[in-house]
Structures are given as structure tokens and as C-alpha cells.
Write a protein that holds these residues in place. Structure first.
Motif, short mmCIF file in Angstrom:
data_model
loop_
_atom_site.label_atom_id
_atom_site.label_comp_id
_atom_site.label_asym_id
_atom_site.label_seq_id
_atom_site.Cartn_x
_atom_site.Cartn_y
_atom_site.Cartn_z
N LEU A 182 9.89 7.39 5.81
CA LEU A 182 10.07 8.66 5.28
C LEU A 182 10.98 9.93 6.54
N ALA A 183 9.83 10.06 7.82
CA ALA A 183 9.92 10.63 8.36
C ALA A 183 11.08 10.67 9.14
N LEU A 184 11.51 9.30 9.64
CA LEU A 184 12.84 8.54 10.70
C LEU A 184 13.92 8.60 9.14
N PRO A 229 8.31 2.91 1.61
CA PRO A 229 8.30 4.10 2.52
C PRO A 229 6.77 4.93 3.13
N HIS A 230 6.86 4.37 3.85
CA HIS A 230 5.72 4.74 4.71
C HIS A 230 5.69 6.04 5.29
N ALA A 270 3.24 10.14 -4.27
CA ALA A 270 4.53 10.94 -3.58
C ALA A 270 5.43 9.95 -2.27
N ALA A 271 4.55 9.04 -1.86
CA ALA A 271 5.93 8.59 -1.03
C ALA A 271 7.65 7.72 -2.27
N MET A 272 6.71 7.23 -2.53
CA MET A 272 7.63 7.04 -3.50
C MET A 272 8.80 7.59 -3.85
N ASP A 286 0.77 -1.09 -0.18
CA ASP A 286 0.02 0.01 0.09
C ASP A 286 1.15 1.29 -0.06
N ALA A 287 1.79 1.70 1.15
CA ALA A 287 3.05 2.72 0.77
C ALA A 287 3.14 2.85 -0.47
N ARG A 288 3.95 1.28 -1.13
CA ARG A 288 4.15 2.34 -2.19
C ARG A 288 3.68 2.40 -3.36
N ARG A 289 2.46 1.96 -2.88
CA ARG A 289 1.28 2.66 -4.23
C ARG A 289 1.14 3.97 -4.10
N ASP A 290 1.62 4.30 -3.04
CA ASP A 290 1.68 6.46 -2.97
C ASP A 290 3.06 6.61 -3.75
#
Length: 123
Positions: A99-101, A94-95, A25-27, A19-23
Motif C-alpha cells: 500500500l505504501a508503494l 493489501p499489505h 483497515a488495509a482493505m 492475512d492482509a485481506r483480513r485487515d
């Protein structure tokens, strides 16, 4: 920690990563900071070896100092290998929390490189 050992938890973690990889922007953020992280990692190796080589500094981390003393420049290969492993992990998951950490760690590493360059008299 032990909950990750259950099949149900592992399956949920894999689905969360998908799910995170589908985002998109996050990628995009993940790829950008992974690229920066690896550039900064190489700069860390170069700035550290330069500062030590000119006698302006010595490795402050006692574990790293022991590795450097016993393995010569082999430490650089090990560091790059670990960087690529971390890069893969960030790209796999890439949650926003990851990413913040990761961004905080990249910022810290930029500070280390800056300090190395100041110590070496480059800046």
C-alpha cells in the motif's frame, strides 16, 4: 527471486495475502486508493491526449511515443488494462508495504496529470 518458485514460499505468500485481506483497515485503504488510481489513470489518458491534440506537447516517454505512433488510441486500452491488473494485485495483497508503494505511485501519477494540465493550459 528464485525463492518464490518454491512451493513453500508460494504457499507462504498466499497465506500472507489472505492475512492482509483480513485487515479491514488495509482493505479500506486499498479500495480507496485503487478507485483514486483508476480515476487518475483516466485523467492521465484524457490530459495526455488533450495536450498532444492541441499541439502543446508530445509524449516524453519514447516507448509510449512509439506505441502511440503505431497503435493510435489502442494505447489507452492497453493502459487501462494494465491499471486494472495493478488494481487487482493491490486488492489481492493489501499489505502495508504494498500500500505504501502504491500510494506513492498514485501521488506520482497525480503529479503527471497536473503537469499535463499545466502544459495544455487548462490550469
Amino acid at each position: 527471486m528464485l525463492s518464490i518458485l518454491t512451493r513453500k514460499r508460494r504457499e507462504a505468500l498466499v497465506q500472507d495475502a489472505i492475512d492482509a485481506r483480513r485487515d479491514t483497515a488495509a482493505m479500506a485503504v486499498a479500495w480507496g486508493f485503487v478507485a483514486l488510481y483508476n480515476v487518475v489513470g483516466v485523467a492521465d489518458i484524457l490530459s495526455t491526449t488533450h495536450a498532444i491534440g492541441i499541439g502543446a506537447a508530445e509524449e516524453a516517454n519514447p516507448v509510449m511515443r512509439a506505441v502511440m505512433d503505431h497503435f493510435g488510441m489502442g494505447w489507452a486500452g492497453a493502459k487501462l488494462g494494465l491499471q486494472f491488473l495493478v488494481s487487482f494485485m493491490v486488492l489481492w495483497f493489501p499489505h502495508r508495504i504494498v500500500l505504501a508503494l502504491f500510494i506513492a505511485a498514485v501521488a506520482f501519477n497525480i503529479g503527471v496529470v497536473y503537469s499535463n494540465l499545466k502544459i495544455a493550459g487548462v490550469l
